[in-house]
Write a protein that holds these residues in place. Structure first.
Motif, PDB file in Angstrom:
ATOM      1  N   VAL A  31      44.053  45.478  35.142  1.00 45.81           N
ATOM      2  CA  VAL A  31      44.055  45.721  36.665  1.00 45.81           C
ATOM      3  C   VAL A  31      43.819  47.222  37.179  1.00 45.81           C
ATOM      4  CG1 VAL A  31      45.322  45.233  38.777  1.00 45.81           C
ATOM      5  CG2 VAL A  31      45.247  43.662  37.094  1.00 45.81           C
ATOM      6  N   HIS A  32      44.468  48.196  36.532  1.00 44.46           N
ATOM      7  CA  HIS A  32      44.338  49.366  36.834  1.00 44.46           C
ATOM      8  C   HIS A  32      42.798  49.622  36.339  1.00 44.46           C
ATOM      9  CE1 HIS A  32      48.798  50.618  36.567  1.00 44.46           C
ATOM     10  NE2 HIS A  32      48.529  49.764  37.283  1.00 44.46           N
ATOM     11  N   LEU A  35      40.645  49.018  39.083  1.00 47.04           N
ATOM     12  CA  LEU A  35      40.796  49.623  40.420  1.00 47.04           C
ATOM     13  C   LEU A  35      40.284  51.288  40.171  1.00 47.04           C
ATOM     14  CD1 LEU A  35      44.361  48.613  41.698  1.00 47.04           C
ATOM     15  CD2 LEU A  35      42.223  48.150  42.523  1.00 47.04           C
ATOM     16  N   LEU A  73      38.430  41.700  40.144  1.00 45.52           N
ATOM     17  CA  LEU A  73      39.770  41.829  40.272  1.00 45.52           C
ATOM     18  C   LEU A  73      40.436  40.263  40.146  1.00 45.52           C
ATOM     19  CD1 LEU A  73      41.476  44.219  40.567  1.00 45.52           C
ATOM     20  CD2 LEU A  73      41.529  43.861  43.182  1.00 45.52           C
ATOM     21  N   PHE A  74      40.116  39.601  40.869  1.00 46.87           N
ATOM     22  CA  PHE A  74      40.456  38.093  40.914  1.00 46.87           C
ATOM     23  C   PHE A  74      40.465  37.671  39.460  1.00 46.87           C
ATOM     24  CE2 PHE A  74      40.067  33.836  42.103  1.00 46.87           C
ATOM     25  CZ  PHE A  74      40.569  33.555  43.459  1.00 46.87           C
ATOM     26  N   MET A  77      43.109  39.478  37.399  1.00 50.58           N
ATOM     27  CA  MET A  77      44.642  39.229  37.683  1.00 50.58           C
ATOM     28  C   MET A  77      45.079  37.759  37.142  1.00 50.58           C
ATOM     29  SD  MET A  77      44.983  40.409  41.358  1.00 50.58           S
ATOM     30  CE  MET A  77      45.063  42.202  41.864  1.00 50.58           C
ATOM     31  N   MET A  78      43.864  37.139  37.023  1.00 48.86           N
ATOM     32  CA  MET A  78      44.377  35.650  36.505  1.00 48.86           C
ATOM     33  C   MET A  78      44.282  35.332  35.015  1.00 48.86           C
ATOM     34  SD  MET A  78      44.326  33.577  39.437  1.00 48.86           S
ATOM     35  CE  MET A  78      43.653  31.816  39.208  1.00 48.86           C
TER      36      MET A  78
ATOM     37  N   ASN B 100      54.885  46.931  40.506  1.00 51.82           N
ATOM     38  CA  ASN B 100      53.949  47.945  39.958  1.00 51.82           C
ATOM     39  C   ASN B 100      54.236  49.063  40.973  1.00 51.82           C
ATOM     40  OD1 ASN B 100      51.834  49.589  39.356  1.00 51.82           O
ATOM     41  ND2 ASN B 100      51.033  48.098  38.013  1.00 51.82           N
ATOM     42  N   LEU B 103      51.048  50.883  42.766  1.00 48.64           N
ATOM     43  CA  LEU B 103      50.171  50.082  43.454  1.00 48.64           C
ATOM     44  C   LEU B 103      50.830  49.250  44.703  1.00 48.64           C
ATOM     45  CD1 LEU B 103      47.828  48.228  40.741  1.00 48.64           C
ATOM     46  CD2 LEU B 103      47.452  50.112  42.449  1.00 48.64           C
ATOM     47  N   ILE B 152      45.035  42.053  48.172  1.00 51.84           N
ATOM     48  CA  ILE B 152      44.831  41.495  46.854  1.00 51.84           C
ATOM     49  C   ILE B 152      45.990  42.520  45.750  1.00 51.84           C
ATOM     50  CG2 ILE B 152      43.716  41.229  44.492  1.00 51.84           C
ATOM     51  CD1 ILE B 152      41.451  40.765  46.164  1.00 51.84           C
ATOM     52  N   ILE B 153      45.807  43.819  46.153  1.00 51.39           N
ATOM     53  CA  ILE B 153      46.517  44.821  45.271  1.00 51.39           C
ATOM     54  C   ILE B 153      48.180  44.425  45.791  1.00 51.39           C
ATOM     55  CG2 ILE B 153      47.430  47.305  45.149  1.00 51.39           C
ATOM     56  CD1 ILE B 153      44.506  47.791  45.613  1.00 51.39           C
ATOM     57  N   TRP B 156      49.435  41.335  44.046  1.00 53.33           N
ATOM     58  CA  TRP B 156      49.625  41.344  42.643  1.00 53.33           C
ATOM     59  C   TRP B 156      50.725  42.370  42.166  1.00 53.33           C
ATOM     60  CZ3 TRP B 156      48.911  45.382  38.912  1.00 53.33           C
ATOM     61  CH2 TRP B 156      49.092  44.921  37.590  1.00 53.33           C
ATOM     62  N   PHE B 164      51.269  36.572  45.162  1.00 46.28           N
ATOM     63  CA  PHE B 164      50.003  36.236  44.376  1.00 46.28           C
ATOM     64  C   PHE B 164      49.213  35.216  45.062  1.00 46.28           C
ATOM     65  CE2 PHE B 164      48.011  35.279  40.393  1.00 46.28           C
ATOM     66  CZ  PHE B 164      47.157  36.443  40.277  1.00 46.28           C
ATOM     67  N   MET B 168      45.518  35.129  46.432  1.00 48.05           N
ATOM     68  CA  MET B 168      44.445  34.516  45.780  1.00 48.05           C
ATOM     69  C   MET B 168      43.724  33.782  46.949  1.00 48.05           C
ATOM     70  SD  MET B 168      43.993  34.480  42.590  1.00 48.05           S
ATOM     71  CE  MET B 168      44.479  36.287  42.091  1.00 48.05           C
TER      72      MET B 168
END
Lengths: 202, 363
Positions: A31-32, A35, A73-74, A77-78, B100, B103, B152-153, B156, B164, B168
């Motif tokens: 994820v990082h 970004l 990203l979507f 993340m999943m 996190n 973030l 989103i960030i 998550w 979450f 989504m």
């Protein structure tokens, strides 16, 4: 020697761009990494702005940062990504990957060296005339000189789009989807029946 | 304007005899100072509007539900938003254990930064924009499409289930409605022949009706009526407001991506949402209702007309919230993809054919 503002801005943007791009491949968390890729796009768009290509710069933001990377990203993340398994084959594949990477660096240096992209080969373009809009210039180029390649590209994209839908299209047996038109058209008398009956107890 | 402000400063500091040394200090960086001053002149009233929009929302919805609404702090409850702000400011910001950390704090910043940055190109009156960008409309599209990252960030990084799910839902919904929104804007570009927001407004001030004192009939909302409706409804969906607020649907996922946030971190999301509402209202007024233009010939143009139009659309936002039940998720997707996108495509063809026909009125 003091730098002018634009040059300073160029160095700031490119430094962040290079660091962000490096972090995309070195970041442990996927994820990082995504970004950092967004950050890299953002700085690249800043560089284009410095080149006075404001339409392309904003297009980069709208298309890549605003749409493509959001879906990236979507997905990332999943996914349940196992970092250990990803790193497993590093040393055993290095003999192949290493030389390819070196080859690519050599190619890039050959293409982008000072000989072909130096100040002599690429002098600073003349200042645009007043009222010049590069949005308009771009539109003229795309829709007149390059109209067929442009249309061809859009048709290829359309085919890819339809293919993606077709590949994923399957009728599920537990599908409970209803037709909204039918739902709205329902009247009370279709669903409820009122029965008149005498009471059963005295 | 710049000269007038400078003269004012000169007069003020001249009273203390400090003007000359001060000007010697400020002169090299004056362009930067001037831009910063203009930014503050936009952001400060905006934040005040956000605060009082929340108050107005509670009042309006209160009246619509035959309640009184906030009425305890200050006269008629007018100091309520200030009190709310103070409360949020002094609250502790809690970070969940598994979150996190970096973030978690980047999320709210990413939500509010684009919401404020988009205001840079908005023209408040003729020539009254911070940056008169040639690709202004495109810039706004780019900025508003980045607002999604905050959601989103945040969702998550909270490392929690409801946020979450909220993230989504938000990303799917915002990406879907952005397409309808962008397509609706294409028709506006076609008939005004420019991406510059000031030029778009000026193009609406021309035409047969505008020449005969009935300017409001020359605005874009008549030839683009379906696009006007599509744009505003998509705007409501983009800002995740009722009836499209599945992102923070209280009865299902508590508050979506904001569940784990408290204090100022939460306030950031709140400010971003309301700033975006005002932005959508402003853009709708500029693109379809002639921005600062006066509806009738005998009254002068000016910022007051834009303010009236913005207030109208903001009232619609609140009215929607008090009226409509929340959409089901699949219905939201259906409306976006199967109704709005085809409608905008058809209208692009209609406007295109109109423009190449002999009855073209958009010259």
């Amino acid at each position: 020697m003091p730098m002018d503002f634009k040059t300073a801005l160029f160095y700031i943007l490119s430094t962040i761009l290079v660091i962000a791009a490096l972090r995309v491949v070195t970041a442990r968390n996927p994820v990082h990494a995504v970004l950092f890729l967004v950050l890299a796009f953002f700085n690249a768009s800043g560089l284009w702005l410095l080149l006075q290509a404001e339409f392309l710069a904003i297009a980069l933001i709208v298309v890549y940062v605003g749409a493509v990377m959001v879906l990236f990203l979507f997905v990332v993340m999943m996914l349940d990504i196992n970092l250990e398994r990803l790193r497993q084959g590093f040393w055993s594949n290095l003999w192949l990957g290493g030389p390819i990477a070196v080859l690519m660096v050599i190619e890039m240096v050959a293409v982008l060296s000072a000989r072909s992209f130096g100040l002599e080969a690429m002098p600073e373009p003349a200042a645009p005339a007043a009222g010049y809009s590069n949005t308009k210039a771009l539109g003229m180029a795309i829709y007149t000189d390059y109209v067929y390649p442009f249309e061809l590209a859009s048709v290829i994209l359309l085919v890819a789009l339809i293919a993606a839908v077709v590949l994923n299209l399957r009728q599920r047996r537990d599908n409970k989807q209803l037709n909204p038109a039918e739902q709205i058209a329902i009247k009370r008398k279709d669903r409820v029946r009122i029965v008149s009956m005498p009471s059963e107890k005295e | 304007m710049e000269q007038a402000v400078l003269r004012l400063f000169e007069y003020f500091w001249g009273m203390f005899g400090l003007w000359d040394p001060l000007w010697a200090l400020v002169k090299p960086v004056w362009p930067l100072v001037w831009v910063l001053m203009k930014i503050v002149a936009i952001i400060l009233p905006l934040m005040l509007c956000v605060a009082y929009l929340t108050f107005w929302e509670r009042k309006i919805i209160g009246w619509m539900q035959v309640r009184i609404g906030p009425n305890r702090v200050g006269p008629w409850g007018l100091l309520q938003p200030i009190a709310d702000g103070m409360k949020l400011f002094f609250k502790e910001v809690l970070v969940p254990t598994g979150a996190n950390k970096a973030l978690f704090f980047v999320g709210p910043v990413m939500a509010i930064a684009p919401a404020l940055a988009a205001w840079a190109v908005v023209p408040f009156f003729d020539g009254g924009a911070l940056a008169n960008l040639d690709a202004g409309l495109f810039y706004i599209l780019g900025m508003t499409s980045m607002g999604i990252y905050g959601v989103i960030i945040a969702g998550w990084a909270s490392n929690s289930k409801y946020p979450f799910l909220g993230a989504m839902r938000a990303s799917a919904q915002m990406v879907s409605y952005e397409i309808a929104m962008g397509m609706a804007l294409v028709t506006v570009l076609m008939i005004s022949n420019s991406l510059n927001l000031s030029d778009i407004v000026r193009a609406q001030g021309r035409g047969w009706f505008a020449d005969h004192g009935a300017g409001f009939l020359s605005w874009n909302w008549i030839p683009l009526l379906p696009m006007f409706v599509v744009y505003f409804i998509s705007g409501v969906a983009e800002t995740n407001r009722a009836p499209f607020d599945v992102v923070e649907g209280e009865s299902e996922i508590v508050a979506g991506h904001m569940v784990e946030f408290s204090g100022m971190a939460f306030a950031m999301f709140f400010l971003a949402e309301y700033a975006n509402m005002i932005l959508v209202a402003t853009l709708t007024s500029i693109l379809f209702l002639g921005g600062w233009l006066s509806p009738v010939g005998f009254l002068p143009d000016g910022f007051h007309w834009l303010a009236v139009k913005i207030s109208l659309f903001l009232f619609l936002f609140l009215w929607f919230r008090a009226t409509f039940p929340r959409y089901r998720y699949d219905q939201i997707m259906r409306l976006g993809w199967k109704v709005f996108v085809p409608l905008t495509l058809v209208w692009i063809v209609v406007i295109g054919s109109w423009m190449v026909s002999p009855w073209n009125i958009f010259k």
